[in-house]
Design a protein around this motif. Structure first.
Motif: not given
Lengths: 229, 413
Positions: B280-292
């Motif tokens: 779940a943490q990796a997914t959140t991290s990927n989402m934030i990176k995706g948004f950036s």
């Protein structure tokens, strides 16, 4: 050499209609004209008569609705976009009323721009020619000046040098002095004549100015989409 | 490409302020990307280390032996119950060959034979139920980092020595040097007539691993003493393994089970929630990176749309000279790539510096950072490559529109 070989422009029954159906407006109604190598021809006529449209068609920037067009012996109407670009690059030079220099580039960079249409890099021969042309238009001391730092007359002279850098057979000039004062206007016209004579380049000049037209070899008059003389 | 590069660079240089701001925007996006990567990966590594660092990654143990049930007659029907393994604790008698097989397997770092048993540790009137772990002295620190976690004494597992968790020591009220009595709950041998074995031992070390179940209930003794205590003549209870990649533990466990015919379980089986949490943490991290990255792409695209609009006449004039559509398209894509490349490299540098500063600023008195940021885990190369791709892709639409500009219209306008 046949007569056809000496003719850089052969336009036959050029028709141009804008719009369709009830809204259709026919701007050119069967215009035919020929220009021989090295000829200096004026195109005059009132505003809206179709001069600029005809010049744009001859310059392959606009497709006609009908007719035939040969540039430097090549039938250009059936050509696709890339081939038309090559025709413009090899055979046609343009001089516009508002010079249209690339303001962020120097005078010599502007002159050399068309070279990139046919070559991946600018070789020494082209650089030499660009210097030579800038010298001939009286801008030897402005070679490295940004276009934005040049006066209107100087810009137009750079535009003339740019139009000739690829040694085209035909230069199309749309009101080339329309934005200049009388002195600069005379100077630019003198230059065009001189270069036409020395380079053997045909000039087709659209103008409102009768004094310019009178200094040309031939005058074509456009009225209501037709050449009358 | 020289022409395209020349024009693209000139356009960028001539609009310095706009280009600078745009590159700064890309840099900020990359800083966010690298910071989130350094933080989330650091947190993930710390959590994994905390949990997987002190436990076996794979545990090999014998299958529980279930007594066979015999039917009196094949024609008859009978109801019966089977109560498994109530008398003899199963042991791995062939553990030496199992160790050989395990250690030959690629990815296995260490394999430790252990004897496990329940017992009671007593001092005076006080006794506490413990899990006794018998391990060879040289392997005492191989699974749990006991030596590093010692709060008193040393990790000395000589015969007659015991090392206990700090909570257990506190409960018993013992310290290093105190004698304690260790009694096995029962021996492995049902034939033992003398009852559960007992040994007097000296507390040599007290540790705090930070895992309550271990600190409170585990007592380490040497393997030979443990065998004697639990009446195991030959063999061990389990073999614990550490592997190079903790996330490959399940795969290795399956291979080990096939190769040894033992039951193999992993740290992931026992920490399913951690795996879910980390995912779940990796997914959140990927989402934030995706948004950036999306922010970078939107910034580049909008700036290039403006640039195309500003350079409309230039494009028209270039096209009138015979400069092809492809060259115009490449010029503006190159602009996007140049912005992306410069902004991404600067952003990666800033991100590296920022995470280092954050790490330094968060160091506590013990030297451990309070924020689990790990500058080495910033994914800088990936950030640069992805920012470059985002910039390039974002440039395609404005560049394509530029290439479709009608030269005549552009010149006349």
């Amino acid at each position: 050499m046949t007569a056809q070989d000496t003719q850089v422009l052969v336009a036959t029954d050029i028709i141009k209609t804008f719009g369709e159906g009830d809204n259709a407006t026919q701007v050119l109604r069967g215009v035919s004209a020929t220009i021989a190598r090295g000829e200096f021809v004026a195109l005059v006529g009132p505003s809206g008569s179709g001069k600029s449209t005809f010049l744009s068609i001859v310059g392959t920037l606009l497709k006609p609705s009908g007719g035939a067009l040969r540039i430097a012996g090549e039938d250009v109407l059936g050509l696709h976009e890339r081939a038309l670009s090559e025709v413009r690059n090899r055979h046609i030079g343009f001089v516009f009323q508002f010079h249209h220099l690339l303001e962020d580039f120097t005078a010599i960079e502007n002159v050399l721009m068309p070279v990139f249409g046919a070559h991946t890099r600018v070789t020494g021969g082209f650089i030499e020619r660009a210097h030579d042309l800038l010298e001939r238009v009286g801008l030897a001391d402005r070679v490295s000046f940004r276009a934005s730092k040049l006066s209107g007359g100087q810009k137009q002279r750079v535009a003339v040098a740019r139009a000739l850098v690829m040694k085209p057979e035909l230069v199309l000039a749309d009101e080339p002095t329309g934005n200049l004062d009388r002195k600069s206007s005379d100077e630019v016209l003198r230059l065009l004549r001189e270069l036409s004579r020395d380079e053997g380049t045909a000039f087709f000049i659209s103008t409102h100015d009768p004094s310019i037209a009178q200094r040309c070899d031939r005058i074509l008059t456009m009225v209501d989409g037709r050449l009358t003389g | 490409m020289i022409f395209e590069l020349k024009v693209a660079l000139r356009y960028l240089v001539s609009a310095r302020l706009q280009s600078g701001l745009l590159m700064f925007g890309v840099s900020v996006g990359v800083v966010v990307f690298t910071f989130i990567a350094a933080l989330m990966n650091g947190l993930s590594v710390r959590l994994t280390d905390d949990i997987a660092g002190n436990v076996a990654h794979v545990t090999l143990e014998p299958e529980l032996r279930v007594p066979r049930a015999f039917m009196a007659s094949p024609k008859g029907r009978a109801l019966f119950a089977v109560q498994p393994g109530h008398d003899v604790e199963p042991v791995i008698r062939t553990y030496r060959s199992v160790l050989e097989v395990a250690l030959r397997m690629h990815g296995v770092r260490v394999a430790v034979p252990e004897v496990l048993g329940n017992g009671t540790l007593a001092r005076g009137e006080k006794d506490v139920a413990v899990t006794v772990t018998g391990v060879e002295a040289e392997n005492a620190d191989a699974i749990a980092k006991v030596a590093k976690s010692l709060v008193r004494g040393r990790l000395d597992l000589g015969v007659g020595n015991v090392v206990v968790g700090s909570r257990l020591a506190a409960e018993l009220g013992v310290d290093v040097g105190d004698r304690v009595s260790l009694r096995a709950s029962r021996t492995a041998s049902p034939q033992s007539a003398s009852g559960p074995a007992e040994a007097v031992m000296v507390v040599r070390g007290i540790f705090t691993l930070g895992v309550q179940a271990i600190d409170e209930r585990v007592a380490y003794i040497d393997l030979t003493s443990a065998k004697k205590l639990f009446g195991i003549a030959d063999g061990v209870s389990i073999i614990e393994l550490k592997v190079d990649d903790v996330w490959q533990a399940n795969t290795l466990a399956r291979r080990l089970a096939r190769a040894t015919r033992l039951k193999a379980s992993t740290w992931l089986d026992r920490n399913a929630r951690l795996e879910g949490g980390l995912r779940a943490q990796a997914t959140t991290s990927n989402m934030i990176k995706g948004f950036s990255l999306l922010t970078i792409a939107i910034g580049v695209a909008s700036a290039l749309f403006l640039s195309v609009s500003r350079r409309r006449a230039d494009i028209g004039i270039l096209r009138s000279f015979g400069i092809g559509r492809g060259a115009i398209l490449r010029t503006f894509v190159l602009q996007g790539l140049l912005i992306g490349a410069f902004g991404a490299v600067v952003g990666a540098g800033l991100g590296f510096g920022f995470t280092h500063l954050l790490l330094l600023a968060s160091l506590t008195a013990t030297g451990a950072p309070s924020i689990p940021v790990d500058p080495a885990q910033g994914e800088y190369t990936r950030a640069i490559v992805l920012a470059l791709i985002a910039s390039g892709v974002a440039a395609v639409l404005p560049a394509w529109l530029a290439s479709r500009i009608d030269p005549l219209e552009a010149i006349q306008s």
